[in-house]
Design a protein around this motif. Structure first.
Motif, PDB file in Angstrom:
ATOM      1  N   UNK A   1     146.563 -32.330 -24.346  1.00  0.00           N
ATOM      2  CA  UNK A   1     146.133 -33.567 -23.702  1.00  0.00           C
ATOM      3  C   UNK A   1     145.120 -33.267 -22.609  1.00  0.00           C
ATOM      4  N   UNK A   2     144.008 -33.971 -22.643  1.00  0.00           N
ATOM      5  CA  UNK A   2     143.045 -33.945 -21.542  1.00  0.00           C
ATOM      6  C   UNK A   2     143.273 -35.179 -20.698  1.00  0.00           C
ATOM      7  N   UNK A   3     143.530 -34.962 -19.419  1.00  0.00           N
ATOM      8  CA  UNK A   3     143.698 -36.062 -18.471  1.00  0.00           C
ATOM      9  C   UNK A   3     142.634 -35.905 -17.396  1.00  0.00           C
ATOM     10  N   UNK A   4     141.632 -36.773 -17.401  1.00  0.00           N
ATOM     11  CA  UNK A   4     140.601 -36.667 -16.368  1.00  0.00           C
ATOM     12  C   UNK A   4     141.152 -37.223 -15.053  1.00  0.00           C
ATOM     13  N   UNK A   5     140.647 -36.675 -13.963  1.00  0.00           N
ATOM     14  CA  UNK A   5     141.129 -37.097 -12.653  1.00  0.00           C
ATOM     15  C   UNK A   5     142.615 -36.826 -12.480  1.00  0.00           C
ATOM     16  N   UNK A   6     143.048 -35.620 -12.858  1.00  0.00           N
ATOM     17  CA  UNK A   6     144.490 -35.337 -12.904  1.00  0.00           C
ATOM     18  C   UNK A   6     144.967 -34.377 -11.827  1.00  0.00           C
ATOM     19  N   UNK A   7     144.216 -34.238 -10.753  1.00  0.00           N
ATOM     20  CA  UNK A   7     144.680 -33.361  -9.676  1.00  0.00           C
ATOM     21  C   UNK A   7     145.488 -34.124  -8.623  1.00  0.00           C
ATOM     22  N   UNK A   8     145.571 -35.451  -8.780  1.00  0.00           N
ATOM     23  CA  UNK A   8     146.352 -36.245  -7.834  1.00  0.00           C
ATOM     24  C   UNK A   8     146.650 -37.613  -8.452  1.00  0.00           C
ATOM     25  N   UNK A   9     147.496 -38.377  -7.782  1.00  0.00           N
ATOM     26  CA  UNK A   9     147.711 -39.772  -8.102  1.00  0.00           C
ATOM     27  C   UNK A   9     148.212 -40.038  -9.515  1.00  0.00           C
ATOM     28  N   UNK A  10     147.713 -41.117 -10.110  1.00  0.00           N
ATOM     29  CA  UNK A  10     148.149 -41.529 -11.442  1.00  0.00           C
ATOM     30  C   UNK A  10     147.864 -40.438 -12.464  1.00  0.00           C
ATOM     31  N   UNK A  11     146.697 -39.814 -12.375  1.00  0.00           N
ATOM     32  CA  UNK A  11     146.344 -38.778 -13.339  1.00  0.00           C
ATOM     33  C   UNK A  11     147.300 -37.608 -13.322  1.00  0.00           C
ATOM     34  N   UNK A  12     147.667 -37.153 -12.141  1.00  0.00           N
ATOM     35  CA  UNK A  12     148.613 -36.042 -12.025  1.00  0.00           C
ATOM     36  C   UNK A  12     149.979 -36.449 -12.571  1.00  0.00           C
TER      37      UNK A  12
ATOM     38  N   UNK B   1     145.013 -30.135 -20.321  1.00  0.00           N
ATOM     39  CA  UNK B   1     143.691 -29.828 -19.789  1.00  0.00           C
ATOM     40  C   UNK B   1     143.510 -30.675 -18.538  1.00  0.00           C
ATOM     41  N   UNK B   2     143.483 -30.012 -17.400  1.00  0.00           N
ATOM     42  CA  UNK B   2     143.428 -30.668 -16.092  1.00  0.00           C
ATOM     43  C   UNK B   2     141.970 -30.803 -15.679  1.00  0.00           C
ATOM     44  N   UNK B   3     141.645 -31.902 -15.030  1.00  0.00           N
ATOM     45  CA  UNK B   3     140.275 -32.134 -14.588  1.00  0.00           C
ATOM     46  C   UNK B   3     140.304 -32.939 -13.294  1.00  0.00           C
TER      47      UNK B   3
END
Length: 268
Positions: free
Chosen positions: A10-21, A35-37
Motif C-alpha cells: 500500500x502506498x499512502x501519500x502524506x503518511x508521516x502524520x495525521x490521517x495518513x499515518x 510505502x510511506x510518503x
C-alpha cells in the motif's frame, strides 16, 4: 486480526502524520507492506516507518516525491513498482489555504490544485493499470466534506476536492469490470471527512479559541456548532478503519462513492 492484506503493498501519500499515518498503521496491521510518503526529514521519515512497523506492518519504507511535480511522482511510482507495486493507493497528501476568492493568487490556486488534485491524478494513472492486470486494486482518495459542499474563503481547496471526487468517479467506471469477486476487483472511492482532529485544523481551532478567551474546547464547540450536528470531531483512527474496510475483499462491489464522515454536516 485477520491478515487479509498479507502480500499486498500500500502506498499512502502524506503518511508521516495525521490521517495518513493512521491509515498506514491500519493497513499494516492487516498485513500490508507500506510505502510511506510525506514532507519529512530523515529522522521524521524513520520515526513514521518505525511506528507503522510497530503497529504490525511487515515492512515500511519511505519514498520521496514533491506532489507538485509530476516528474518526482513518476520517479516515486517507478521505485514503488520495483519494490512490488502498489496494490492499494491512498491519496491523502493535501494542503488547505483559507483566503477570499478575490485574494486567491495564481500561485495559491496552482499549488493547492497541484497537490490535492493533480498529484492524485498522477498516482492513479500510473497505479491503476497494474492493479487491473492483477485483478485486485484499491484506490482510496481522502477528499473532504468540501468535496461535497462549499464553504466561504476556500475556493482553491473546494475546487480541488470536488475535482478529486469527480476524478474518482470516472476512474471507478473505467475499472469497474476489472478482476472479479475471487480476485477482489478494482474499486475507487473517496472518504470525505468533516471536522477531524488533525494539525491542518490547528489555525482555525486557535482562531476560534481566541474568540473564547483562549478556551480551546469552547472554540472547538463553536466550530462544530456551525457545521457538524453531532458536536463531535472524528479521530484519524476512525477514518483509518473505514479505509481498511474499503480495502477488504468484501468491498469488491463498493466503488465510485464519496463517503462522508461528518457527523451529519452534508445531511443538512
Amino acid at each position: 486480526m485477520e491478515q487479509f492484506l498479507e502480500g499486498k503493498t500500500a502506498l499512502v501519500t502524506g503518511s508521516v502524520q495525521g490521517i495518513g499515518l493512521a491509515i498506514a498503521k491500519a493497513l499494516g496491521r492487516a498485513g500490508a507492506r507500506i510505502a510511506v510518503h510525506g514532507l519529512a526529514d530523515p529522522d521524521q521519515a524513520a520515526k513514521a516507518c518505525a511506528e507503522i512497523e510497530a503497529a504490525g506492518a511487515p515492512q515500511a519504507r519511505f519514498f520521496e516525491a514533491d506532489m507538485r511535480e509530476p516528474e518526482t511522482i513518476e520517479a516515486m511510482m517507478e521505485a514503488i513498482a520495483e519494490w512490488g507495486g502498489a496494490d492499494i493507493l491512498v491519496n491523502n497528501a493535501g494542503i488547505q489555504h483559507t483566503v477570499p476568492l478575490a485574494e486567491a493568487t495564481p500561485a495559491i490556486w496552482d499549488t493547492v490544485l497541484a497537490i490535492n488534485l493533480s498529484g492524485a491524478f498522477h498516482t492513479m494513472r500510473l497505479a491503476l493499470p497494474t492493479m487491473a492486470d492483477r485483478g485486485y486494486g484499491r484506490v482510496i482518495n481522502i477528499a473532504s466534506v468540501h468535496g461535497l459542499v462549499a464553504s466561504v474563503h476556500k475556493s482553491p481547496y473546494v475546487a480541488s476536492k470536488f475535482g478529486l471526487v469527480g476524478l474518482s468517479k470516472v476512474a471507478a467506471l473505467e475499472y469497474a469490470d476489472k478482476g472479479d469477486r475471487a480476485s477482489g476487483g478494482i474499486t475507487v472511492n473517496c472518504i470525505c471527512p468533516g471536522w477531524t482532529e488533525t494539525t491542518i485544523l490547528e489555525p482555525q481551532i486557535n482562531a476560534s479559541a481566541a474568540e473564547h478567551d483562549g478556551d480551546r474546547e469552547a472554540g472547538i464547540r463553536k466550530m462544530l456548532a456551525e457545521k457538524q450536528p453531532s458536536g463531535r470531531m472524528s479521530a484519524p483512527d476512525e477514518i483509518a478503519e473505514l479505509a481498511l474496510w474499503l480495502s477488504a475483499p468484501v468491498a469488491h462491489n463498493l466503488t465510485g462513492t464519496a463517503i462522508p464522515v461528518d457527523g451529519g454536516w452534508t445531511t443538512q
